[in-house]
Design a protein around this motif. Structure first.
Motif, PDB file in Angstrom:
ATOM      1  N   GLY A  25      10.113  34.268   2.282  1.00 29.99           N
ATOM      2  CA  GLY A  25      11.375  34.936   2.576  1.00 29.99           C
ATOM      3  C   GLY A  25      12.431  33.957   3.026  1.00 29.99           C
ATOM      4  O   GLY A  25      12.587  32.881   2.441  1.00 29.99           O
ATOM      5  N   TYR A  26      13.128  34.319   4.128  1.00 28.20           N
ATOM      6  CA  TYR A  26      14.241  33.506   4.605  1.00 28.20           C
ATOM      7  C   TYR A  26      14.242  33.479   6.138  1.00 28.20           C
ATOM      8  O   TYR A  26      13.831  34.442   6.790  1.00 28.20           O
ATOM      9  N   LEU A  27      14.723  32.366   6.690  1.00 27.57           N
ATOM     10  CA  LEU A  27      15.013  32.277   8.116  1.00 27.57           C
ATOM     11  C   LEU A  27      16.521  32.131   8.229  1.00 27.57           C
ATOM     12  O   LEU A  27      17.101  31.122   7.802  1.00 27.57           O
ATOM     13  N   THR A  28      17.166  33.141   8.794  1.00 30.27           N
ATOM     14  CA  THR A  28      18.632  33.217   8.833  1.00 30.27           C
ATOM     15  C   THR A  28      19.141  32.990  10.248  1.00 30.27           C
ATOM     16  O   THR A  28      18.607  33.554  11.203  1.00 30.27           O
ATOM     17  N   ASN A  29      20.164  32.174  10.374  1.00 28.80           N
ATOM     18  CA  ASN A  29      20.802  31.941  11.670  1.00 28.80           C
ATOM     19  C   ASN A  29      21.676  33.150  12.006  1.00 28.80           C
ATOM     20  O   ASN A  29      22.782  33.285  11.487  1.00 28.80           O
TER      21      ASN A  29
END
Length: 278
Positions: A165-169
């Motif tokens: 998936g994604y790691l979003t700030n």
């Protein structure tokens, strides 16, 4: 002597295959008439079965010819190389089987989850490979990042249903900034060792405020707003990073699944939050 159709039947192959092998100088008949009728000796059957066996291992005709052209004592090295290819292929099939088993197991567990219902879940520690940080969330940027990231991994890793998936700030107090937030693409580190040095990061074992949503812009925004309300009601303090984890089978055209988990790490004790709530 055997006619070509009789030899083909005996070796469980086809007449066309024998003609092709003759043309490629791989396996020639014992005798050929002026009108191209082919005849074979029974003793040739064993050589033919050897060739067919090598072909079943996906060896090319040029590789088979190289083996046959070697003296008997020198064929061992070629056969060991063929054996190595077979072992590699077996290992790949085992991994494919494991991938399929994970898909089935993951889909079964997903059937018990409820969409758009925020919950607190205790997640285990997971180590992820990660991409560079994206500059924006345009379709072109995501496609470029996906191509760069998965180019470092093998095909089976892309197929694998380990978490991705994604790691979003993103702060839960600034959800309006989601569409412009920077992010990294992530993929759970698997058992395959890669020659390239790929950056890694850890999602620590902790309590998370989570919600399962449709993996669409509308679905994610809806889920984020529900999480914000949930965390305020439960007096939960969260980290300024949003983990977006694909829930199941990947839709390979855009690298995401139909549903996605939105997770914020809970920083304060859940027990303390419940005391504050009361």
């Amino acid at each position: 002597m055997l006619k070509i159709s009789e030899m083909a039947e005996l070796a469980n192959t086809t007449r066309r295959t024998l003609i092709y092998y003759d043309q490629k100088n791989i396996f020639k008949p014992k005798y050929k008439t002026s009108t191209d009728y082919r005849y074979y000796d029974y003793s040739q059957l064993y050589d033919l079965l050897f060739i067919l066996g090598l072909r079943s291992l996906n060896l090319s005709l040029s590789e088979i010819k190289a083996i046959k052209d070697q003296p008997q004592a020198s064929q061992t090295a070629y056969l060991l190389n063929a054996q190595s290819k077979v072992n590699k292929k077996i290992a790949e099939f085992v991994r494919i089987q494991q991938v399929l088993e994970k898909k089935i197991e993951k889909q079964a567990s997903l059937d018990h989850e409820v969409l758009y219902k925020p919950v607190i879940k205790q997640r285990p520690q997971i180590t992820f490979w990660c991409s560079r940080q994206a500059v924006n969330d345009t379709e072109a940027e995501v496609a470029q990042l996906y191509a760069e990231f998965y180019k470092q991994l093998d095909t089976l890793t892309i197929m694998d249903t380990t978490k991705s998936g994604y790691l979003t700030n993103l702060s839960i107090d600034n959800l309006a900034g989601y569409d412009e937030a920077t992010f990294r693409m992530i993929k759970e580190v698997g058992s395959v060792k890669h020659k390239r040095l790929i950056p890694v990061l850890k999602k620590e074992a902790a309590n998370y405020a989570c919600v399962l949503v449709d993996n669409t812009t509308t679905g994610i925004h809806r889920g984020l707003n529900q999480l914000k309300t949930f965390c305020r009601q439960q007096h939960l303090k969260t980290d300024d990073y949003l983990w977006q984890i694909n829930s199941g089978d990947l839709a390979m055209e855009n690298g995401v699944s139909k549903y996605i988990w939105l997770d914020f790490t809970i920083l304060n004790s859940v027990d303390d939050a419940l005391i504050a709530l009361n």
